[in-house]
Design an enzyme around this catalytic site. Structure first.
Site, mmCIF file in Angstrom:
data_model
loop_
_atom_site.group_PDB
_atom_site.id
_atom_site.type_symbol
_atom_site.label_atom_id
_atom_site.label_comp_id
_atom_site.label_asym_id
_atom_site.label_seq_id
_atom_site.Cartn_x
_atom_site.Cartn_y
_atom_site.Cartn_z
ATOM 1 N N ASP A 7 0.853 -1.192 0.000
ATOM 2 C CA ASP A 7 0.000 0.000 0.000
ATOM 3 C C ASP A 7 0.887 1.240 0.000
ATOM 4 O O ASP A 7 2.049 1.186 0.421
ATOM 5 C CB ASP A 7 -0.912 0.006 1.241
ATOM 6 C CG ASP A 7 -1.854 1.207 1.233
ATOM 7 O OD1 ASP A 7 -2.283 1.631 0.139
ATOM 8 O OD2 ASP A 7 -2.156 1.747 2.314
ATOM 9 N N SER A 8 0.308 2.344 -0.448
ATOM 10 C CA SER A 8 1.040 3.614 -0.435
ATOM 11 C C SER A 8 1.424 4.007 0.992
ATOM 12 O O SER A 8 2.405 4.703 1.198
ATOM 13 C CB SER A 8 0.163 4.698 -1.049
ATOM 14 O OG SER A 8 -1.068 4.766 -0.353
ATOM 15 N N CYS A 71 -3.657 -0.919 -2.330
ATOM 16 C CA CYS A 71 -3.911 0.486 -2.630
ATOM 17 C C CYS A 71 -4.790 0.608 -3.882
ATOM 18 O O CYS A 71 -4.434 0.092 -4.950
ATOM 19 C CB CYS A 71 -2.557 1.162 -2.873
ATOM 20 S SG CYS A 71 -2.664 2.888 -3.298
ATOM 21 N N GLU A 153 -5.268 9.513 8.864
ATOM 22 C CA GLU A 153 -3.845 9.414 9.220
ATOM 23 C C GLU A 153 -3.509 10.280 10.436
ATOM 24 O O GLU A 153 -2.583 9.984 11.177
ATOM 25 C CB GLU A 153 -2.974 9.828 8.035
ATOM 26 C CG GLU A 153 -3.203 8.971 6.808
ATOM 27 C CD GLU A 153 -2.076 8.001 6.529
ATOM 28 O OE1 GLU A 153 -0.938 8.375 6.735
ATOM 29 O OE2 GLU A 153 -2.369 6.871 6.098
ATOM 30 N N CYS A 183 -11.137 2.889 -1.331
ATOM 31 C CA CYS A 183 -9.854 3.381 -0.814
ATOM 32 C C CYS A 183 -9.505 2.594 0.446
ATOM 33 O O CYS A 183 -10.400 2.251 1.236
ATOM 34 C CB CYS A 183 -9.969 4.870 -0.494
ATOM 35 S SG CYS A 183 -8.485 5.561 0.251
ATOM 36 N N HIS A 185 -8.344 3.298 3.279
ATOM 37 C CA HIS A 185 -8.655 3.829 4.606
ATOM 38 C C HIS A 185 -10.145 3.822 4.967
ATOM 39 O O HIS A 185 -10.500 3.980 6.120
ATOM 40 C CB HIS A 185 -8.170 5.275 4.720
ATOM 41 C CG HIS A 185 -6.693 5.444 4.697
ATOM 42 N ND1 HIS A 185 -5.905 4.962 3.677
ATOM 43 C CD2 HIS A 185 -5.856 6.043 5.580
ATOM 44 C CE1 HIS A 185 -4.644 5.274 3.930
ATOM 45 N NE2 HIS A 185 -4.589 5.925 5.074
HETATM 46 N N1 DGL Z 1 -3.903 3.786 -0.434
HETATM 47 C C1 DGL Z 1 -4.598 4.828 -1.151
HETATM 48 C C2 DGL Z 1 -5.824 4.243 -1.880
HETATM 49 O O1 DGL Z 1 -6.337 3.206 -1.517
HETATM 50 C C3 DGL Z 1 -5.032 5.956 -0.230
HETATM 51 C C4 DGL Z 1 -3.897 6.769 0.291
HETATM 52 C C5 DGL Z 1 -3.143 7.517 -0.788
HETATM 53 O O2 DGL Z 1 -3.688 8.473 -1.389
HETATM 54 O O3 DGL Z 1 -2.032 7.115 -1.062
HETATM 55 O O4 DGL Z 1 -6.272 4.822 -2.845
#
Ligand code: DGL
Length: 264
Positions: A7-8, A71, A153, A183, A185
């Site tokens: 994930d990012s 992600c 976050e 997403c 989160h």
């Molecule tokens: N992990 C990203 C997503 O699911 C969210 C956080 C980001 O913008 O990097 O799109």
């Protein structure tokens, strides 16, 4: 061999925890690019390059057999290129899967569906394209919800409420059947979103969709499943270590979690 999850940032730990709960035997390695998060507003090229580096690390240094891009932004903006260019050339026998297509498959079961995600995911139109490929008749409406990730976050769940109300307004009273949380989160807000949307609109959340899909995938691909080691381990790797990284890792993955710092 292990299951890699990328994930990012740390949001993907939420779906990782759900996957591990459903399939506790396997060995997992999670990589969160905490140094470069968020990806949500970045270009195709940048998201591809960052994702490629992470996938390369997980295959070469962690010996992963399969990698899940938890992600949505990476699934929308990089997955296809990773599969068609990188994988084919470097690791033709290994797999990289995303979270977007399984979610699109759930959406395709309804007539009128809303999708929320980062600006990058929404602008890519990938959710709409993938849902329409599966079922042309579904009416799909998207809403970018860019303020939600930074609020999660920062641990500001309560402050997110007015933003949730604003973003979800367009799905209220318009006979939507379902709204997908596109997403990493957003499962955090699942119950809040369910309250706002009411009982008639189904909330499709990846912490419920992905573990089920992955289990089914392994059942369909025993040749992959049998290569996976089963020592019940989980390792968390991050590209930047701060107090907040420690705090969120422990909050989302358990208080004994110890993230390790790596360099991509
Ligand atoms: N992990 C990203 C997503 O699911 C969210 C956080 C980001 O913008 O990097 O799109």
């Amino acid at each position: 061999m292990k299951i890699g999850i990328f994930d990012s940032g740390l949001g993907g730990l939420i779906v990782t925890r759900a996957i591990r709960k459903a399939m506790p035997l396997y060995d997992y390695v999670y990589l969160g690019d905490t140094k470069r998060v968020p990806y949500g507003n970045r270009s195709y090229e940048t998201v591809f390059e960052f994702t490629r580096q992470a996938v390369d690390y997980l295959f070469k240094k962690e010996n992963c057999e399969i990698i899940i891009l938890a992600c949505n932004t990476a699934s929308a903006r990089a997955l296809r290129r990773i599969q068609q260019e990188y994988l084919l050339k470097n690791f033709p026998k290994r797999k990289v899967l995303g979270v977007l297509i399984p979610t699109a498959e759930e959406c395709a079961k309804y007539k009128k569906v809303g999708v929320i995600g980062t600006a990058g995911t929404v602008a890519s139109n990938t959710f709409v394209d993938e849902i329409k490929k599966l079922n042309k008749k579904v009416a799909v409406f998207q809403e970018p919800t860019p303020m939600l990730v930074p609020l999660v976050e920062e641990g500001e769940k309560v402050l997110a409420k007015p933003f949730l109300l604003k973003y979800l307004k367009s799905f209220l009273n318009k006979k939507f059947d379902a709204v997908a949380l596109g997403c990493t989160h957003y499962p955090i807000f699942k119950s809040e979103i369910r309250k706002i949307l009411g009982k008639k609109i189904k909330v499709l959340s990846q912490d419920e969709i992905i573990p089920k899909e992955l289990k089914e995938y392994f059942a369909r691909h025993p040749e992959i499943e049998k290569k996976l080691s089963k020592n019940k381990s989980a390792k968390i790797l991050v590209t930047d270590m701060t107090k907040n990284v420690m705090k969120l890792t422990q909050k989302w993955f358990g208080k004994n979690s110890k993230p390790e710092l790596i360099k991509l």
